[in-house]
Write a protein that holds these residues in place. Structure first.
Motif, PDB file in Angstrom:
ATOM      1  N   SER A  58     -94.460  32.453 110.338  1.00 25.34           N
ATOM      2  CA  SER A  58     -94.990  33.822 110.007  1.00 25.34           C
ATOM      3  C   SER A  58     -94.545  34.871 111.252  1.00 25.34           C
ATOM      4  CB  SER A  58     -96.551  34.024 109.678  1.00 25.34           C
ATOM      5  OG  SER A  58     -96.982  33.908 111.052  1.00 25.34           O
ATOM      6  N   ARG A  59     -94.362  34.358 112.327  1.00 17.49           N
ATOM      7  CA  ARG A  59     -94.048  35.126 113.373  1.00 17.49           C
ATOM      8  C   ARG A  59     -92.488  35.341 113.451  1.00 17.49           C
ATOM      9  NH1 ARG A  59     -98.598  34.250 116.827  1.00 17.49           N
ATOM     10  NH2 ARG A  59    -100.265  34.726 115.370  1.00 17.49           N
ATOM     11  N   LYS A  60     -91.610  34.654 112.488  1.00 16.15           N
ATOM     12  CA  LYS A  60     -90.225  35.088 112.852  1.00 16.15           C
ATOM     13  C   LYS A  60     -90.032  36.484 112.411  1.00 16.15           C
ATOM     14  CE  LYS A  60     -88.155  30.627 111.110  1.00 16.15           C
ATOM     15  NZ  LYS A  60     -87.413  30.027 110.087  1.00 16.15           N
ATOM     16  N   PRO A  61     -89.142  37.103 113.021  1.00 13.51           N
ATOM     17  CA  PRO A  61     -88.806  38.255 112.874  1.00 13.51           C
ATOM     18  C   PRO A  61     -88.211  38.805 111.395  1.00 13.51           C
ATOM     19  CG  PRO A  61     -87.633  37.951 114.908  1.00 13.51           C
ATOM     20  CD  PRO A  61     -88.237  36.784 114.378  1.00 13.51           C
ATOM     21  N   PHE A  82     -94.980  22.882 121.770  1.00 16.30           N
ATOM     22  CA  PHE A  82     -95.059  24.099 121.127  1.00 16.30           C
ATOM     23  C   PHE A  82     -93.639  24.822 120.824  1.00 16.30           C
ATOM     24  CE2 PHE A  82     -95.480  28.861 121.799  1.00 16.30           C
ATOM     25  CZ  PHE A  82     -95.987  29.346 120.508  1.00 16.30           C
ATOM     26  N   HIS A  83     -92.946  25.031 122.253  1.00 14.10           N
ATOM     27  CA  HIS A  83     -91.495  25.330 122.227  1.00 14.10           C
ATOM     28  C   HIS A  83     -90.730  24.604 121.220  1.00 14.10           C
ATOM     29  CE1 HIS A  83     -93.521  27.585 125.588  1.00 14.10           C
ATOM     30  NE2 HIS A  83     -92.475  28.259 125.165  1.00 14.10           N
ATOM     31  N   SER A  84     -90.871  23.202 121.124  1.00 10.35           N
ATOM     32  CA  SER A  84     -89.989  22.499 120.285  1.00 10.35           C
ATOM     33  C   SER A  84     -90.297  22.879 118.773  1.00 10.35           C
ATOM     34  CB  SER A  84     -90.451  21.239 120.425  1.00 10.35           C
ATOM     35  OG  SER A  84     -89.828  20.597 121.699  1.00 10.35           O
ATOM     36  N   LEU A  85     -91.738  23.127 118.298  1.00 12.37           N
ATOM     37  CA  LEU A  85     -91.737  23.436 117.000  1.00 12.37           C
ATOM     38  C   LEU A  85     -91.020  25.087 116.712  1.00 12.37           C
ATOM     39  CD1 LEU A  85     -95.556  22.809 116.709  1.00 12.37           C
ATOM     40  CD2 LEU A  85     -93.857  21.811 115.625  1.00 12.37           C
ATOM     41  N   ILE A  86     -90.936  25.957 117.902  1.00 18.38           N
ATOM     42  CA  ILE A  86     -90.162  27.138 117.782  1.00 18.38           C
ATOM     43  C   ILE A  86     -88.868  26.891 117.168  1.00 18.38           C
ATOM     44  CG2 ILE A  86     -89.366  29.214 118.919  1.00 18.38           C
ATOM     45  CD1 ILE A  86     -92.099  29.438 120.376  1.00 18.38           C
ATOM     46  N   ALA A  87     -88.220  25.951 118.096  1.00 22.35           N
ATOM     47  CA  ALA A  87     -86.960  25.302 117.685  1.00 22.35           C
ATOM     48  C   ALA A  87     -86.735  24.935 116.088  1.00 22.35           C
ATOM     49  CB  ALA A  87     -86.347  24.416 118.797  1.00 22.35           C
ATOM     50  N   LEU A  88     -87.778  24.007 115.957  1.00 17.47           N
ATOM     51  CA  LEU A  88     -87.541  23.448 114.628  1.00 17.47           C
ATOM     52  C   LEU A  88     -87.633  24.663 113.591  1.00 17.47           C
ATOM     53  CD1 LEU A  88     -90.242  20.648 114.648  1.00 17.47           C
ATOM     54  CD2 LEU A  88     -87.457  20.392 114.515  1.00 17.47           C
ATOM     55  N   ALA A  89     -88.490  25.390 113.528  1.00 17.72           N
ATOM     56  CA  ALA A  89     -88.556  26.794 112.877  1.00 17.72           C
ATOM     57  C   ALA A  89     -87.324  27.277 112.676  1.00 17.72           C
ATOM     58  CB  ALA A  89     -89.735  27.620 113.325  1.00 17.72           C
ATOM     59  N   LEU A  99     -89.217  35.356 121.239  1.00 21.90           N
ATOM     60  CA  LEU A  99     -87.965  34.295 121.486  1.00 21.90           C
ATOM     61  C   LEU A  99     -87.339  34.002 120.543  1.00 21.90           C
ATOM     62  CD1 LEU A  99     -90.437  31.413 123.079  1.00 21.90           C
ATOM     63  CD2 LEU A  99     -88.573  32.872 124.379  1.00 21.90           C
ATOM     64  N   LEU A 100     -87.776  33.975 119.482  1.00 27.67           N
ATOM     65  CA  LEU A 100     -86.951  34.042 117.942  1.00 27.67           C
ATOM     66  C   LEU A 100     -85.908  35.139 118.134  1.00 27.67           C
ATOM     67  CD1 LEU A 100     -89.364  32.582 115.554  1.00 27.67           C
ATOM     68  CD2 LEU A 100     -87.385  31.238 116.545  1.00 27.67           C
ATOM     69  N   HIS A 101     -86.256  36.354 118.504  1.00 25.84           N
ATOM     70  CA  HIS A 101     -85.519  37.375 118.349  1.00 25.84           C
ATOM     71  C   HIS A 101     -84.203  37.356 119.461  1.00 25.84           C
ATOM     72  CE1 HIS A 101     -84.204  41.685 118.085  1.00 25.84           C
ATOM     73  NE2 HIS A 101     -84.412  41.714 119.293  1.00 25.84           N
ATOM     74  N   ARG A 102     -84.605  36.748 120.443  1.00 24.68           N
ATOM     75  CA  ARG A 102     -83.801  36.678 121.538  1.00 24.68           C
ATOM     76  C   ARG A 102     -82.592  35.572 121.263  1.00 24.68           C
ATOM     77  NH1 ARG A 102     -87.684  37.100 126.632  1.00 24.68           N
ATOM     78  NH2 ARG A 102     -87.894  39.464 126.356  1.00 24.68           N
ATOM     79  N   GLY A 103     -82.990  34.739 120.297  1.00 28.92           N
ATOM     80  CA  GLY A 103     -81.893  33.611 119.734  1.00 28.92           C
ATOM     81  C   GLY A 103     -82.435  32.267 120.610  1.00 28.92           C
ATOM     82  N   PRO A 104     -81.405  31.450 120.105  1.00 27.52           N
ATOM     83  CA  PRO A 104     -81.449  30.027 120.395  1.00 27.52           C
ATOM     84  C   PRO A 104     -81.550  29.798 122.022  1.00 27.52           C
ATOM     85  CG  PRO A 104     -80.176  30.210 118.748  1.00 27.52           C
ATOM     86  CD  PRO A 104     -80.245  31.380 119.096  1.00 27.52           C
ATOM     87  N   ASP A 105     -80.795  30.412 122.815  1.00 28.23           N
ATOM     88  CA  ASP A 105     -80.904  30.352 124.190  1.00 28.23           C
ATOM     89  C   ASP A 105     -81.916  30.647 124.827  1.00 28.23           C
ATOM     90  OD1 ASP A 105     -77.980  29.770 124.257  1.00 28.23           O
ATOM     91  OD2 ASP A 105     -77.316  31.578 124.986  1.00 28.23           O
TER      92      ASP A 105
END
Length: 127
Positions: free
Chosen positions: A16-19, A81-88, A33-39
């Motif tokens: 739900s927090r994805k831009p 948590f950060h791995s879950l962001i990558a999965l998303a 974090l997602l807005h800034r991209g994978p790096d």
């Protein structure tokens, strides 16, 4: 409530927090974090992995004190948590990881690694 439920709830919040879903990078750490991209989030995963190793080493050297145990748990939570962001970001869910772990259940780690080597070799020979 199971751990799987907790991971799934967290994954839904991250989704739900994805831009693209209306997450605001100005107010949401995940959206930023997602807005800034994978790096950005991959760097955080690397940092959290390193901090997890350091916390485990502290526990090795300092003994199983409640503080050091809590530090390790906290660092692993940050890593997850950060791995879950990558999965998303890559369109995956905790259930995908759990399914892979379940697939591996009952298989020796040594056997699993040997099987992957054979599969990789076979794939390389076919290409």
């Amino acid at each position: 409530m199971s751990s799987n439920d907790s991971l799934q709830r967290l994954a839904q919040i991250i989704e739900s927090r994805k831009p693209a879903n209306g997450g605001d990078p100005g107010t949401s750490y995940v959206a930023r974090l997602l807005h800034r991209g994978p790096d950005a989030f991959l760097k955080k995963i690397g940092e959290e992995a390193t901090e997890t190793v350091m916390a485990a080493k502290d526990l090795d050297h300092g003994g199983p004190t409640p503080e050091l145990r809590a530090k390790l748990v906290g660092e692993v939570a940050d890593l997850w948590f950060h791995s879950l962001i990558a999965l998303a970001h890559y369109g995956l869910q905790p259930a995908d990881v759990i399914a892979e772990l379940e697939r591996r259940e009952g298989t020796s780690g040594i056997e699993e690694k040997a099987l992957r080597k054979v599969q990789n070799r076979d794939a390389a020979e076919k290409s």
